[in-house]
Design a protein around this motif. Structure first.
Motif, PDB file in Angstrom:
ATOM      1  N   ARG A  34     -18.639  -2.015   2.343  1.00 53.59           N
ATOM      2  CA  ARG A  34     -17.243  -2.452   2.214  1.00 53.59           C
ATOM      3  C   ARG A  34     -16.771  -2.275   0.772  1.00 53.59           C
ATOM      4  N   GLU A  35     -17.681  -2.553  -0.160  1.00 50.12           N
ATOM      5  CA  GLU A  35     -17.336  -2.436  -1.582  1.00 50.12           C
ATOM      6  C   GLU A  35     -16.960  -0.999  -1.936  1.00 50.12           C
ATOM      7  N   ALA A  36     -17.685  -0.055  -1.363  1.00 47.38           N
ATOM      8  CA  ALA A  36     -17.396   1.353  -1.654  1.00 47.38           C
ATOM      9  C   ALA A  36     -15.988   1.704  -1.184  1.00 47.38           C
ATOM     10  N   ALA A  37     -15.610   1.175  -0.024  1.00 46.01           N
ATOM     11  CA  ALA A  37     -14.248   1.428   0.481  1.00 46.01           C
ATOM     12  C   ALA A  37     -13.223   0.780  -0.435  1.00 46.01           C
ATOM     13  N   LEU A  38     -13.531  -0.422  -0.894  1.00 45.44           N
ATOM     14  CA  LEU A  38     -12.574  -1.131  -1.762  1.00 45.44           C
ATOM     15  C   LEU A  38     -12.395  -0.423  -3.097  1.00 45.44           C
ATOM     16  N   ASN A  58      -8.760   0.809  -4.117  1.00 44.67           N
ATOM     17  CA  ASN A  58      -8.119   0.251  -5.315  1.00 44.67           C
ATOM     18  C   ASN A  58      -7.733   1.304  -6.347  1.00 44.67           C
ATOM     19  N   ARG A  59      -8.147   2.532  -6.128  1.00 51.79           N
ATOM     20  CA  ARG A  59      -7.702   3.607  -7.035  1.00 51.79           C
ATOM     21  C   ARG A  59      -6.278   4.054  -6.708  1.00 51.79           C
ATOM     22  N   CYS A  60      -5.809   3.740  -5.499  1.00 49.89           N
ATOM     23  CA  CYS A  60      -4.489   4.219  -5.077  1.00 49.89           C
ATOM     24  C   CYS A  60      -3.403   3.667  -6.001  1.00 49.89           C
ATOM     25  N   LEU A  61      -2.453   4.508  -6.336  1.00 53.65           N
ATOM     26  CA  LEU A  61      -1.371   4.120  -7.258  1.00 53.65           C
ATOM     27  C   LEU A  61      -0.134   3.634  -6.510  1.00 53.65           C
ATOM     28  N   ILE A 107      -5.949  -2.516   3.125  1.00 52.71           N
ATOM     29  CA  ILE A 107      -7.423  -2.522   3.013  1.00 52.71           C
ATOM     30  C   ILE A 107      -7.849  -3.319   1.787  1.00 52.71           C
ATOM     31  N   THR A 108      -7.130  -3.126   0.685  1.00 53.98           N
ATOM     32  CA  THR A 108      -7.542  -3.810  -0.556  1.00 53.98           C
ATOM     33  C   THR A 108      -7.420  -5.331  -0.435  1.00 53.98           C
ATOM     34  N   THR A 109      -6.523  -5.781   0.446  1.00 54.50           N
ATOM     35  CA  THR A 109      -6.367  -7.234   0.612  1.00 54.50           C
ATOM     36  C   THR A 109      -7.210  -7.758   1.770  1.00 54.50           C
ATOM     37  N   GLY A 110      -8.042  -6.910   2.326  1.00 54.24           N
ATOM     38  CA  GLY A 110      -8.936  -7.347   3.404  1.00 54.24           C
ATOM     39  C   GLY A 110      -8.250  -7.411   4.756  1.00 54.24           C
ATOM     40  N   GLY A 153      -4.276  -5.238   9.997  1.00 55.28           N
ATOM     41  CA  GLY A 153      -2.939  -4.794   9.624  1.00 55.28           C
ATOM     42  C   GLY A 153      -2.942  -3.326   9.253  1.00 55.28           C
ATOM     43  N   SER A 154      -4.002  -2.917   8.579  1.00 57.33           N
ATOM     44  CA  SER A 154      -4.127  -1.527   8.168  1.00 57.33           C
ATOM     45  C   SER A 154      -4.201  -0.610   9.396  1.00 57.33           C
ATOM     46  N   ALA A 155      -5.022  -1.017  10.367  1.00 52.83           N
ATOM     47  CA  ALA A 155      -5.133  -0.220  11.596  1.00 52.83           C
ATOM     48  C   ALA A 155      -3.794  -0.206  12.330  1.00 52.83           C
ATOM     49  N   HIS A 156      -3.095  -1.329  12.328  1.00 52.75           N
ATOM     50  CA  HIS A 156      -1.787  -1.404  12.983  1.00 52.75           C
ATOM     51  C   HIS A 156      -0.803  -0.428  12.338  1.00 52.75           C
ATOM     52  N   THR A 157      -0.813  -0.400  11.020  1.00 52.54           N
ATOM     53  CA  THR A 157       0.084   0.523  10.291  1.00 52.54           C
ATOM     54  C   THR A 157      -0.194   1.965  10.693  1.00 52.54           C
ATOM     55  N   ILE A 158      -1.473   2.291  10.813  1.00 51.18           N
ATOM     56  CA  ILE A 158      -1.842   3.673  11.164  1.00 51.18           C
ATOM     57  C   ILE A 158      -1.426   3.985  12.597  1.00 51.18           C
ATOM     58  N   PHE A 159      -1.815   3.105  13.538  1.00 48.87           N
ATOM     59  CA  PHE A 159      -1.552   3.400  14.951  1.00 48.87           C
ATOM     60  C   PHE A 159      -0.064   3.339  15.283  1.00 48.87           C
ATOM     61  N   GLN A 160       0.672   2.580  14.508  1.00 52.15           N
ATOM     62  CA  GLN A 160       2.106   2.505  14.752  1.00 52.15           C
ATOM     63  C   GLN A 160       2.764   3.875  14.586  1.00 52.15           C
ATOM     64  N   SER A 161       2.279   4.625  13.603  1.00 51.84           N
ATOM     65  CA  SER A 161       2.830   5.965  13.380  1.00 51.84           C
ATOM     66  C   SER A 161       2.110   7.011  14.200  1.00 51.84           C
TER      67      SER A 161
END
Ligand code: SF4
Length: 184
Positions: A50-54, A58-61, A85-88, A92-100
């Motif tokens: 999980r840390e590797a993903a974070l 967290n590099r995203c601008l 993802i950064t906020t755990g 919600g992240s999956a919802h954002t993706i599947f919504q589009s």
């Protein structure tokens, strides 16, 4: 000049058989999805922790007018799902993706991201590795699919019917997307 002896028919048969057995063993040791579609072979590889993903998220601008989203054919709000993802907030992240893109899980494996979202990431301009968007998308969508997260709720049927005339992914995804109009 020394003349090499011609191999006997039995030698040829033995060599042929060895090659076939090796090829068969290799095929059997290859996971089924990879045999069907080499692109599903774990491209991109999942994050080990999980840390590797974070760290990568967290590099995203969170760019304004994000070029990654603009280059995504389905218009996924990439900075938003990465921020989630950064906020755990993986749901919600999956919802954002599947919504589009209701096929966001599969697309995270097979999209030519180096020519699309990751190719457009501003980090390329700084000659640094782009944000691994596909890996992050896989990170969010895989648990959603595996654990059947109820990300959407079905509304009352509209009475309309759908008939698909093609097997292409966009056509097979269309009923879900159209029904999505009736989803919350
Ligand atoms: S272009 Fe790169 S840094 Fe900018 S929002 Fe997209 S993924 Fe993040």
């Amino acid at each position: 000049m020394a003349v090499l002896p011609r191999p006997s028919a039995r030698d040829l048969w033995q060599t042929n058989r060895t090659i076939k057995l090796q090829a068969h063993a290799h095929q059997q040791s290859t996971p089924l999805p990879r045999r069907i579609c080499p692109q599903l072979s774990g491209h991109p590889p999942p994050f080990e922790t999980r840390e590797a993903a974070l760290v990568d998220a967290n590099r995203c601008l969170y760019c304004y007018d994000a070029p990654c989203t603009k280059s995504c054919p389905t218009g996924i709000d990439i900075p938003k799902f990465i921020k989630q993802i950064t906020t755990g907030n993986i749901k919600g992240s999956a919802h954002t993706i599947f919504q589009s893109n209701i096929m966001g899980g599969g697309c995270s494996r097979v999209c030519p991201v180096e020519k699309l979202c990751e190719g457009a990431c501003v980090y390329n301009l700084m000659e640094e590795d782009p944000i691994p968007i596909a890996r992050l998308q896989r990170y969010s969508t895989e648990p959603a699919i595996r654990q059947h997260w109820p990300l959407f709720q079905r509304k009352e049927p509209t009475g309309k019917k759908w008939r698909s005339s093609a097997q292409a992914p966009p056509a097979s995804a269309a009923p879900t997307c159209w029904r999505g109009q009736a989803w919350t």
